[in-house]
Design a protein around this motif. Structure first.
Motif, PDB file in Angstrom:
ATOM      1  N   UNK A   1      16.672  14.239  30.925  1.00 57.09           N
ATOM      2  CA  UNK A   1      16.014  14.201  32.224  1.00 57.09           C
ATOM      3  C   UNK A   1      14.728  15.016  32.170  1.00 57.09           C
ATOM      4  N   UNK A   2      13.666  14.504  32.748  1.00 60.21           N
ATOM      5  CA  UNK A   2      12.397  15.207  32.805  1.00 60.21           C
ATOM      6  C   UNK A   2      12.499  16.344  33.812  1.00 60.21           C
ATOM      7  N   UNK A   3      12.034  17.530  33.430  1.00 61.14           N
ATOM      8  CA  UNK A   3      12.081  18.693  34.313  1.00 61.14           C
ATOM      9  C   UNK A   3      10.667  19.117  34.647  1.00 61.14           C
ATOM     10  N   UNK A   4      10.508  19.732  35.812  1.00 67.89           N
ATOM     11  CA  UNK A   4       9.195  20.231  36.191  1.00 67.89           C
ATOM     12  C   UNK A   4       9.268  21.742  36.379  1.00 67.89           C
ATOM     13  N   UNK A   5       8.154  22.384  36.165  1.00 64.70           N
ATOM     14  CA  UNK A   5       8.040  23.835  36.290  1.00 64.70           C
ATOM     15  C   UNK A   5       8.248  24.221  37.755  1.00 64.70           C
TER      16      UNK A   5
ATOM     17  N   UNK B   1       5.174  19.121  33.957  1.00 66.67           N
ATOM     18  CA  UNK B   1       6.334  18.863  33.089  1.00 66.67           C
ATOM     19  C   UNK B   1       6.617  20.060  32.188  1.00 66.67           C
ATOM     20  N   UNK B   2       7.896  20.328  31.957  1.00 69.58           N
ATOM     21  CA  UNK B   2       8.320  21.463  31.131  1.00 69.58           C
ATOM     22  C   UNK B   2       8.799  20.934  29.785  1.00 69.58           C
ATOM     23  N   UNK B   3       8.310  21.533  28.676  1.00 66.52           N
ATOM     24  CA  UNK B   3       8.801  21.132  27.349  1.00 66.52           C
ATOM     25  C   UNK B   3      10.300  21.414  27.220  1.00 66.52           C
ATOM     26  N   UNK B   4      10.968  20.746  26.290  1.00 63.07           N
ATOM     27  CA  UNK B   4      12.402  20.994  26.077  1.00 63.07           C
ATOM     28  C   UNK B   4      12.678  22.482  25.821  1.00 63.07           C
ATOM     29  N   UNK B   5      13.846  22.931  26.235  1.00 61.58           N
ATOM     30  CA  UNK B   5      14.223  24.344  26.141  1.00 61.58           C
ATOM     31  C   UNK B   5      14.126  24.886  24.714  1.00 61.58           C
ATOM     32  N   UNK B   6      14.513  24.092  23.729  1.00 61.62           N
ATOM     33  CA  UNK B   6      14.526  24.559  22.337  1.00 61.62           C
ATOM     34  C   UNK B   6      13.135  24.969  21.852  1.00 61.62           C
ATOM     35  N   UNK B   7      12.101  24.326  22.330  1.00 58.18           N
ATOM     36  CA  UNK B   7      10.747  24.651  21.886  1.00 58.18           C
ATOM     37  C   UNK B   7       9.933  25.389  22.920  1.00 58.18           C
ATOM     38  N   UNK B   8      10.571  25.901  23.961  1.00 48.41           N
ATOM     39  CA  UNK B   8       9.850  26.539  25.055  1.00 48.41           C
ATOM     40  C   UNK B   8      10.390  27.945  25.313  1.00 48.41           C
ATOM     41  N   UNK B   9       9.689  28.970  24.846  1.00 46.75           N
ATOM     42  CA  UNK B   9      10.178  30.344  25.050  1.00 46.75           C
ATOM     43  C   UNK B   9      10.127  30.802  26.509  1.00 46.75           C
ATOM     44  N   UNK B  10       9.434  30.054  27.377  1.00 41.06           N
ATOM     45  CA  UNK B  10       9.306  30.451  28.783  1.00 41.06           C
ATOM     46  C   UNK B  10      10.208  29.632  29.705  1.00 41.06           C
TER      47      UNK B  10
ATOM     48  N   UNK C   1      12.738  28.348  32.240  1.00 42.64           N
ATOM     49  CA  UNK C   1      12.491  27.002  32.756  1.00 42.64           C
ATOM     50  C   UNK C   1      11.055  26.764  33.206  1.00 42.64           C
ATOM     51  N   UNK C   2      10.142  27.678  32.895  1.00 40.80           N
ATOM     52  CA  UNK C   2       8.743  27.524  33.276  1.00 40.80           C
ATOM     53  C   UNK C   2       7.973  26.828  32.164  1.00 40.80           C
ATOM     54  N   UNK C   3       6.768  26.341  32.489  1.00 40.39           N
ATOM     55  CA  UNK C   3       5.973  25.629  31.488  1.00 40.39           C
ATOM     56  C   UNK C   3       5.146  26.581  30.634  1.00 40.39           C
ATOM     57  N   UNK C   4       4.912  27.808  31.123  1.00 37.99           N
ATOM     58  CA  UNK C   4       4.064  28.748  30.389  1.00 37.99           C
ATOM     59  C   UNK C   4       4.407  30.184  30.773  1.00 37.99           C
ATOM     60  N   UNK C   5       3.876  31.104  29.992  1.00 36.86           N
ATOM     61  CA  UNK C   5       4.075  32.525  30.310  1.00 36.86           C
ATOM     62  C   UNK C   5       3.412  32.867  31.644  1.00 36.86           C
ATOM     63  N   UNK C   6       2.276  32.258  31.925  1.00 36.69           N
ATOM     64  CA  UNK C   6       1.575  32.505  33.184  1.00 36.69           C
ATOM     65  C   UNK C   6       2.468  32.175  34.377  1.00 36.69           C
ATOM     66  N   UNK C   7       3.099  31.000  34.360  1.00 34.71           N
ATOM     67  CA  UNK C   7       3.974  30.613  35.474  1.00 34.71           C
ATOM     68  C   UNK C   7       5.185  31.544  35.569  1.00 34.71           C
ATOM     69  N   UNK C   8       5.713  31.975  34.425  1.00 30.79           N
ATOM     70  CA  UNK C   8       6.849  32.899  34.425  1.00 30.79           C
ATOM     71  C   UNK C   8       6.454  34.223  35.078  1.00 30.79           C
ATOM     72  N   UNK C   9       5.261  34.730  34.743  1.00 30.34           N
ATOM     73  CA  UNK C   9       4.799  35.999  35.307  1.00 30.34           C
ATOM     74  C   UNK C   9       4.444  35.863  36.787  1.00 30.34           C
ATOM     75  N   UNK C  10       3.909  34.710  37.193  1.00 31.19           N
ATOM     76  CA  UNK C  10       3.631  34.492  38.609  1.00 31.19           C
ATOM     77  C   UNK C  10       4.924  34.529  39.419  1.00 31.19           C
ATOM     78  N   UNK C  11       5.972  33.905  38.896  1.00 30.38           N
ATOM     79  CA  UNK C  11       7.265  33.911  39.581  1.00 30.38           C
ATOM     80  C   UNK C  11       7.833  35.324  39.654  1.00 30.38           C
TER      81      UNK C  11
END
Length: 67
Positions: free
Chosen positions: A3-7, A13-22, A24-34
């Motif tokens: 299933x396609x997930x969104x930030x 769109x959010x990359x698959x969990x295995x290749x995404x260190x951030x 459920x976010x799409x980037x470190x920026x979005x993680x820090x904003x949250x």
């Protein structure tokens, strides 16, 4: 089919969990904003106020004085 997930922050769109260190976010920026929104108390968890914990700490220190 995956299933396609969104930030949750920007809705991109959010990359698959295995290749995404951030995830459920799409980037470190979005993680820090949250995180900033939580720290700024923009988000709330429903329920009664928890207090600041000072009452419990004072009661615990008083218990040891009588012994």
């Amino acid at each position: 089919m995956a299933r396609s997930r969104s930030c949750p922050a920007c809705r991109k769109p959010v990359p698959p969990r295995a290749g995404n260190p951030w995830s459920p976010f799409c980037s470190e920026r979005c993680r820090l904003l949250d995180l900033g929104r939580w720290m700024g108390e923009e988000y709330r968890i429903a329920g009664p106020p928890a207090g600041d914990g000072r009452e419990d700490a004072a009661e615990d220190s008083d218990e040891g004085d009588d012994a």
